[in-house]
Write a protein that holds these residues in place. Structure first.
Motif, PDB file in Angstrom:
ATOM      1  N   THR A  94       1.288  -2.773  -2.246  1.00  0.00           N
ATOM      2  CA  THR A  94       1.036  -3.867  -3.187  1.00  0.00           C
ATOM      3  C   THR A  94      -0.455  -4.111  -3.358  1.00  0.00           C
ATOM      4  O   THR A  94      -0.912  -4.451  -4.451  1.00  0.00           O
ATOM      5  CB  THR A  94       1.715  -5.157  -2.707  1.00  0.00           C
ATOM      6  N   HIS A  95      -1.193  -3.961  -2.284  1.00  0.00           N
ATOM      7  CA  HIS A  95      -2.636  -4.140  -2.322  1.00  0.00           C
ATOM      8  C   HIS A  95      -3.302  -3.025  -1.514  1.00  0.00           C
ATOM      9  O   HIS A  95      -2.713  -2.521  -0.553  1.00  0.00           O
ATOM     10  CB  HIS A  95      -3.058  -5.480  -1.700  1.00  0.00           C
ATOM     11  N   LEU A  96      -4.515  -2.720  -1.894  1.00  0.00           N
ATOM     12  CA  LEU A  96      -5.235  -1.635  -1.233  1.00  0.00           C
ATOM     13  C   LEU A  96      -6.732  -1.884  -1.366  1.00  0.00           C
ATOM     14  O   LEU A  96      -7.212  -2.245  -2.452  1.00  0.00           O
ATOM     15  CB  LEU A  96      -4.873  -0.315  -1.919  1.00  0.00           C
ATOM     16  N   ILE A  97      -7.449  -1.690  -0.283  1.00  0.00           N
ATOM     17  CA  ILE A  97      -8.913  -1.783  -0.322  1.00  0.00           C
ATOM     18  C   ILE A  97      -9.484  -0.443   0.113  1.00  0.00           C
ATOM     19  O   ILE A  97      -9.121   0.071   1.172  1.00  0.00           O
ATOM     20  CB  ILE A  97      -9.441  -2.907   0.579  1.00  0.00           C
ATOM     21  N   LYS A  98     -10.353   0.127  -0.701  1.00  0.00           N
ATOM     22  CA  LYS A  98     -10.992   1.404  -0.413  1.00  0.00           C
ATOM     23  C   LYS A  98     -12.498   1.258  -0.634  1.00  0.00           C
ATOM     24  O   LYS A  98     -12.967   0.308  -1.254  1.00  0.00           O
ATOM     25  CB  LYS A  98     -10.431   2.500  -1.331  1.00  0.00           C
ATOM     26  N   THR A  99     -13.232   2.241  -0.146  1.00  0.00           N
ATOM     27  CA  THR A  99     -14.669   2.280  -0.400  1.00  0.00           C
ATOM     28  C   THR A  99     -14.977   3.407  -1.376  1.00  0.00           C
ATOM     29  O   THR A  99     -14.184   4.343  -1.548  1.00  0.00           O
ATOM     30  CB  THR A  99     -15.461   2.467   0.894  1.00  0.00           C
ATOM     31  N   ARG A 100     -16.119   3.289  -2.019  1.00  0.00           N
ATOM     32  CA  ARG A 100     -16.533   4.296  -2.994  1.00  0.00           C
ATOM     33  C   ARG A 100     -16.485   5.699  -2.403  1.00  0.00           C
ATOM     34  O   ARG A 100     -16.879   5.912  -1.255  1.00  0.00           O
ATOM     35  CB  ARG A 100     -17.954   4.000  -3.472  1.00  0.00           C
ATOM     36  N   GLY A 101     -16.013   6.647  -3.172  1.00  0.00           N
ATOM     37  CA  GLY A 101     -15.947   8.026  -2.741  1.00  0.00           C
ATOM     38  C   GLY A 101     -14.636   8.415  -2.079  1.00  0.00           C
ATOM     39  O   GLY A 101     -14.327   9.606  -1.962  1.00  0.00           O
ATOM     40  N   GLN A 102     -13.869   7.419  -1.665  1.00  0.00           N
ATOM     41  CA  GLN A 102     -12.593   7.725  -1.031  1.00  0.00           C
ATOM     42  C   GLN A 102     -11.550   8.130  -2.068  1.00  0.00           C
ATOM     43  O   GLN A 102     -11.775   8.073  -3.286  1.00  0.00           O
ATOM     44  CB  GLN A 102     -12.089   6.518  -0.230  1.00  0.00           C
ATOM     45  N   GLN A 103     -10.401   8.533  -1.571  1.00  0.00           N
ATOM     46  CA  GLN A 103      -9.277   8.941  -2.405  1.00  0.00           C
ATOM     47  C   GLN A 103      -8.110   7.986  -2.146  1.00  0.00           C
ATOM     48  O   GLN A 103      -7.981   7.428  -1.052  1.00  0.00           O
ATOM     49  CB  GLN A 103      -8.880  10.384  -2.054  1.00  0.00           C
ATOM     50  N   VAL A 104      -7.271   7.792  -3.164  1.00  0.00           N
ATOM     51  CA  VAL A 104      -6.140   6.887  -3.005  1.00  0.00           C
ATOM     52  C   VAL A 104      -4.897   7.492  -3.650  1.00  0.00           C
ATOM     53  O   VAL A 104      -4.998   8.225  -4.644  1.00  0.00           O
ATOM     54  CB  VAL A 104      -6.461   5.508  -3.626  1.00  0.00           C
ATOM     55  N   THR A 105      -3.745   7.210  -3.069  1.00  0.00           N
ATOM     56  CA  THR A 105      -2.456   7.640  -3.625  1.00  0.00           C
ATOM     57  C   THR A 105      -1.567   6.425  -3.784  1.00  0.00           C
ATOM     58  O   THR A 105      -1.346   5.677  -2.827  1.00  0.00           O
ATOM     59  CB  THR A 105      -1.763   8.663  -2.716  1.00  0.00           C
ATOM     60  N   LEU A 106      -1.087   6.224  -4.986  1.00  0.00           N
ATOM     61  CA  LEU A 106      -0.189   5.119  -5.300  1.00  0.00           C
ATOM     62  C   LEU A 106       1.185   5.684  -5.623  1.00  0.00           C
ATOM     63  O   LEU A 106       1.295   6.755  -6.218  1.00  0.00           O
ATOM     64  CB  LEU A 106      -0.721   4.321  -6.505  1.00  0.00           C
ATOM     65  N   ARG A 107       2.230   4.939  -5.254  1.00  0.00           N
ATOM     66  CA  ARG A 107       3.590   5.447  -5.395  1.00  0.00           C
ATOM     67  C   ARG A 107       4.458   4.540  -6.256  1.00  0.00           C
ATOM     68  O   ARG A 107       4.256   3.313  -6.282  1.00  0.00           O
ATOM     69  CB  ARG A 107       4.218   5.639  -4.016  1.00  0.00           C
ATOM     70  N   CYS A 108       5.425   5.160  -6.906  1.00  0.00           N
ATOM     71  CA  CYS A 108       6.292   4.429  -7.827  1.00  0.00           C
ATOM     72  C   CYS A 108       7.697   5.012  -7.769  1.00  0.00           C
ATOM     73  O   CYS A 108       7.875   6.238  -7.795  1.00  0.00           O
ATOM     74  CB  CYS A 108       5.742   4.539  -9.245  1.00  0.00           C
ATOM     75  N   SER A 109       8.682   4.133  -7.710  1.00  0.00           N
ATOM     76  CA  SER A 109      10.082   4.545  -7.826  1.00  0.00           C
ATOM     77  C   SER A 109      10.663   3.902  -9.068  1.00  0.00           C
ATOM     78  O   SER A 109      10.646   2.667  -9.194  1.00  0.00           O
ATOM     79  CB  SER A 109      10.879   4.122  -6.594  1.00  0.00           C
ATOM     80  N   PRO A 110      11.183   4.693  -9.997  1.00  0.00           N
ATOM     81  CA  PRO A 110      11.699   4.133 -11.248  1.00  0.00           C
ATOM     82  C   PRO A 110      13.069   3.504 -11.065  1.00  0.00           C
ATOM     83  O   PRO A 110      13.689   3.624 -10.006  1.00  0.00           O
ATOM     84  CB  PRO A 110      11.785   5.362 -12.161  1.00  0.00           C
ATOM     85  N   ILE A 111      13.509   2.833 -12.112  1.00  0.00           N
ATOM     86  CA  ILE A 111      14.856   2.284 -12.149  1.00  0.00           C
ATOM     87  C   ILE A 111      15.850   3.442 -12.070  1.00  0.00           C
ATOM     88  O   ILE A 111      15.628   4.500 -12.668  1.00  0.00           O
ATOM     89  CB  ILE A 111      15.051   1.476 -13.445  1.00  0.00           C
ATOM     90  N   SER A 112      16.920   3.234 -11.329  1.00  0.00           N
ATOM     91  CA  SER A 112      17.920   4.277 -11.166  1.00  0.00           C
ATOM     92  C   SER A 112      18.439   4.747 -12.525  1.00  0.00           C
ATOM     93  O   SER A 112      18.807   3.940 -13.385  1.00  0.00           O
ATOM     94  CB  SER A 112      19.089   3.730 -10.333  1.00  0.00           C
ATOM     95  N   GLY A 113      18.422   6.058 -12.716  1.00  0.00           N
ATOM     96  CA  GLY A 113      18.878   6.625 -13.981  1.00  0.00           C
ATOM     97  C   GLY A 113      17.769   6.899 -14.973  1.00  0.00           C
ATOM     98  O   GLY A 113      17.974   7.613 -15.953  1.00  0.00           O
ATOM     99  N   HIS A 114      16.603   6.325 -14.734  1.00  0.00           N
ATOM    100  CA  HIS A 114      15.460   6.575 -15.613  1.00  0.00           C
ATOM    101  C   HIS A 114      14.767   7.873 -15.218  1.00  0.00           C
ATOM    102  O   HIS A 114      14.573   8.151 -14.039  1.00  0.00           O
ATOM    103  CB  HIS A 114      14.463   5.417 -15.547  1.00  0.00           C
ATOM    104  N   LYS A 115      14.367   8.641 -16.235  1.00  0.00           N
ATOM    105  CA  LYS A 115      13.782   9.948 -15.975  1.00  0.00           C
ATOM    106  C   LYS A 115      12.294  10.009 -16.307  1.00  0.00           C
ATOM    107  O   LYS A 115      11.664  11.051 -16.114  1.00  0.00           O
ATOM    108  CB  LYS A 115      14.531  11.001 -16.796  1.00  0.00           C
ATOM    109  N   SER A 116      11.749   8.921 -16.816  1.00  0.00           N
ATOM    110  CA  SER A 116      10.351   8.929 -17.230  1.00  0.00           C
ATOM    111  C   SER A 116       9.566   7.857 -16.489  1.00  0.00           C
ATOM    112  O   SER A 116      10.050   6.731 -16.303  1.00  0.00           O
ATOM    113  CB  SER A 116      10.257   8.691 -18.735  1.00  0.00           C
ATOM    114  N   VAL A 117       8.372   8.218 -16.074  1.00  0.00           N
ATOM    115  CA  VAL A 117       7.461   7.283 -15.424  1.00  0.00           C
ATOM    116  C   VAL A 117       6.108   7.359 -16.120  1.00  0.00           C
ATOM    117  O   VAL A 117       5.602   8.453 -16.388  1.00  0.00           O
ATOM    118  CB  VAL A 117       7.298   7.614 -13.921  1.00  0.00           C
TER     119      VAL A 117
END
Lengths: 110, 111
Positions: B9-32
């Motif tokens: 829900t929240h994330l704090i990073k410093t400049r130059g770092q890398q981040v990965t965010l995740r998402c799960s769609p509504i069941s039955g949906h094929k597009s994100v």
């Protein structure tokens, strides 16, 4: 530049009155529009949508009007309630990409 | 029914770092789809995936990348973070890309 834009950045409404939020678009080929409501700290919430083959569509307490001649759409909220306080966005869906305007902040006065 | 879920829900990073965010769609949906929302502005389109293929990309640098998995969940990656990447990152789910339903977002702060 933006393909959709809202007319007023803020709107103050007395509780119980009707609210009207306006939006203009620039591309006459646009054929699908969606209104979203975004409360503070949350993601946009789908309210209602309309396609270009319609002039009007109604939902629960909301009505969207589309005027293709002047490239304008509006969202009407009947009997505005305190829970309607939020930022409202109109969005155009073209090729599955949503383009948003800047949003209108609606404040409901008790 | 579960709506669109995003983590973290929240994330704090410093400049130059890398981040990965995740998402799960509504069941039955094929597009994100992924959007970036800077404070005070409307969401800006980053990517759309449908059936695990990239179907559209917005005007974002190559530091932004994404993918969709066989279960239709998705990840957004941002490399070499800049201060200007601080924003709310929104994931939207749809059956094929038309009516899109948004998750609560991940708020990223880059220091």
């Amino acid at each position: 530049g933006e393909s959709v834009g809202l007319h007023l950045p803020t709107l103050s409404v007395q509780e119980g009155d009707n609210s009207i939020i306006n939006c203009a678009y620039s591309n006459s080929a646009s054929d699908y529009f969606i209104w979203y409501k975004q409360e503070s700290g949350k993601g946009p919430q789908f309210i209602i949508d309309i396609r270009s083959n319609m002039d009007k569509r109604q939902g629960q307490r909301v009505t969207v009007l589309l005027n293709k001649t002047v490239k304008h759409l509006s969202l009407q909220i009947a009997a505005t309630q305190p829970g309607d306080s939020a930022v409202y966005f109109c969005a155009e869906n073209r090729a599955y990409k949503l383009s948003f305007g800047a949003g209108t902040t609606v404040t409901v006065r008790a | 029914d579960a709506g669109v879920t995003q983590s973290p829900t929240h994330l704090i990073k410093t400049r130059g770092q890398q981040v990965t965010l995740r998402c799960s769609p509504i069941s039955g949906h094929k597009s994100v789809s992924w959007y970036q929302q800077v404070l005070g502005q409307g969401p800006q389109f980053i990517f759309q995936y449908y059936e695990k293929e990239e179907r559209g990309r917005g005007n974002f640098p190559d530091r932004f990348s994404a993918r969709q998995f066989p279960n239709y969940s998705s990840e957004l990656n941002v490399n070499a973070l800049l201060l200007g990447d601080s924003a709310l990152y929104l994931c939207a789910s749809s059956y094929r890309g038309e009516t899109q339903y948004f998750g609560p977002g991940t708020r990223l702060l880059v220091l």
